[in-house]
Design an enzyme around this catalytic site. Sequence first.
Site, mmCIF file in Angstrom:
data_model
loop_
_atom_site.group_PDB
_atom_site.id
_atom_site.type_symbol
_atom_site.label_atom_id
_atom_site.label_comp_id
_atom_site.label_asym_id
_atom_site.label_seq_id
_atom_site.Cartn_x
_atom_site.Cartn_y
_atom_site.Cartn_z
ATOM 1 N N HIS A 182 55.852 -10.219 137.656
ATOM 2 C CA HIS A 182 55.637 -9.090 138.553
ATOM 3 C C HIS A 182 54.253 -9.097 139.193
ATOM 4 O O HIS A 182 53.223 -9.160 138.500
ATOM 5 C CB HIS A 182 55.834 -7.795 137.761
ATOM 6 C CG HIS A 182 55.960 -6.577 138.613
ATOM 7 N ND1 HIS A 182 56.951 -6.408 139.550
ATOM 8 C CD2 HIS A 182 55.205 -5.442 138.674
ATOM 9 C CE1 HIS A 182 56.818 -5.243 140.132
ATOM 10 N NE2 HIS A 182 55.757 -4.626 139.634
ATOM 11 N N MET B 127 52.103 1.264 140.205
ATOM 12 C CA MET B 127 51.866 2.096 139.025
ATOM 13 C C MET B 127 50.708 1.565 138.188
ATOM 14 O O MET B 127 50.619 0.365 137.926
ATOM 15 C CB MET B 127 53.148 2.128 138.178
ATOM 16 C CG MET B 127 53.051 2.880 136.865
ATOM 17 S SD MET B 127 54.645 2.947 136.005
ATOM 18 C CE MET B 127 54.846 1.237 135.497
ATOM 19 N N ASP C 16 60.404 -11.664 136.793
ATOM 20 C CA ASP C 16 59.828 -10.341 136.572
ATOM 21 C C ASP C 16 60.180 -9.810 135.188
ATOM 22 O O ASP C 16 61.345 -9.748 134.814
ATOM 23 C CB ASP C 16 60.346 -9.371 137.639
ATOM 24 C CG ASP C 16 59.402 -8.215 137.888
ATOM 25 O OD1 ASP C 16 58.927 -7.624 136.902
ATOM 26 O OD2 ASP C 16 59.132 -7.915 139.066
ATOM 27 N N SER D 115 54.914 -3.013 144.184
ATOM 28 C CA SER D 115 55.715 -2.374 143.143
ATOM 29 C C SER D 115 56.207 -1.017 143.655
ATOM 30 O O SER D 115 56.785 -0.949 144.745
ATOM 31 C CB SER D 115 54.915 -2.284 141.852
ATOM 32 O OG SER D 115 55.766 -2.011 140.751
ATOM 33 N N GLN D 116 55.954 0.085 142.930
ATOM 34 C CA GLN D 116 56.501 1.360 143.375
ATOM 35 C C GLN D 116 55.977 1.769 144.752
ATOM 36 O O GLN D 116 56.627 2.542 145.473
ATOM 37 C CB GLN D 116 56.229 2.464 142.358
ATOM 38 C CG GLN D 116 54.792 2.874 142.184
ATOM 39 C CD GLN D 116 54.613 3.963 141.114
ATOM 40 O OE1 GLN D 116 55.449 4.117 140.231
ATOM 41 N NE2 GLN D 116 53.525 4.719 141.198
#
Length: 293
Positions: free
Chosen positions: A275, A28, A219, A102-103
């Site tokens: 993250h 993202m 994270d 991530s996503q």
Amino acid sequence: MTRLFVLLATLLLPCIATHTPVVLWHGMGDSCCNPLSMGSVKKMLEKELDGAYVLSLMIGDSIASDTTNGFFMDVNAQIDFACNVIQKDQNLQNGYNAMGFSQGGQFLRGLAQKCPQPPMKQLISVGGQHQGVYGFPHCPGSWFVCKEVDKLLDLGAYTDYVQNHLVQAQYWHDPLNEEKYRKHSKFIADVNQEVTLNPAYKQNLMRVSNITFIMFNRDTMVIPKESEWFGFYKPGQAKELMTLQESDIWKQDKLGLREMNFQGRLSFLKIESDHLRVPEAFWTDEIIPRLKN
């Protein structure tokens, strides 16, 4: 002439990439080609994998649209778009390794379930949220985009309008209202087999030879971070966590993960950082060797 051809082929052979091609999917607020993130990763992998083909997915027709589509383009439409790109790419027809950030991690997992050809040989999920998220502490994007995300979430993650217009709502997992989540989630509840059982989803995912889940132990972006290992909150509250092994996904083996684990085809790795902060040594010791297999 034949001898000359054989000689040239022998001389050129070391220059031909021998490692499996790699497909990357960014997270993202990022894009396929940001020189400080995915562009750098692409160059590093090409070097470390002796010139292997590396495709960093651009979802859209420009870097700008790729970035905004990560917020506002329906996830299933993104997966269809990626599937079409991969199927048309002649460099990937014999299969590829996939690495999502991530996503991008859960999107590539959805791709494996929905688009089995050409075959995804290996999946590495770097901080992917496979049980969804329940909170966005900060938004990595422009002020305008982040304000739009906040506005849409304020309207309600499970309204039809928000589900249709906000990517992050499609993997929003509310443990306080599991029934509403299962009924209205357009993406994560579907690919996790929590709506109806689709045998193809399990069969296709089990065609992937190995899956690696990487969690960032410090994270501050993903809530809860355990979603990166397929863990989540126990239903009805948002404090006590359960592991993948305690979930129905595992107990009923809805995705084939339990069987894959029994066969030694799952890995769960942990990084002691925030993250997507991947130390150089981790690339060298853990990720690159997997991509060389």
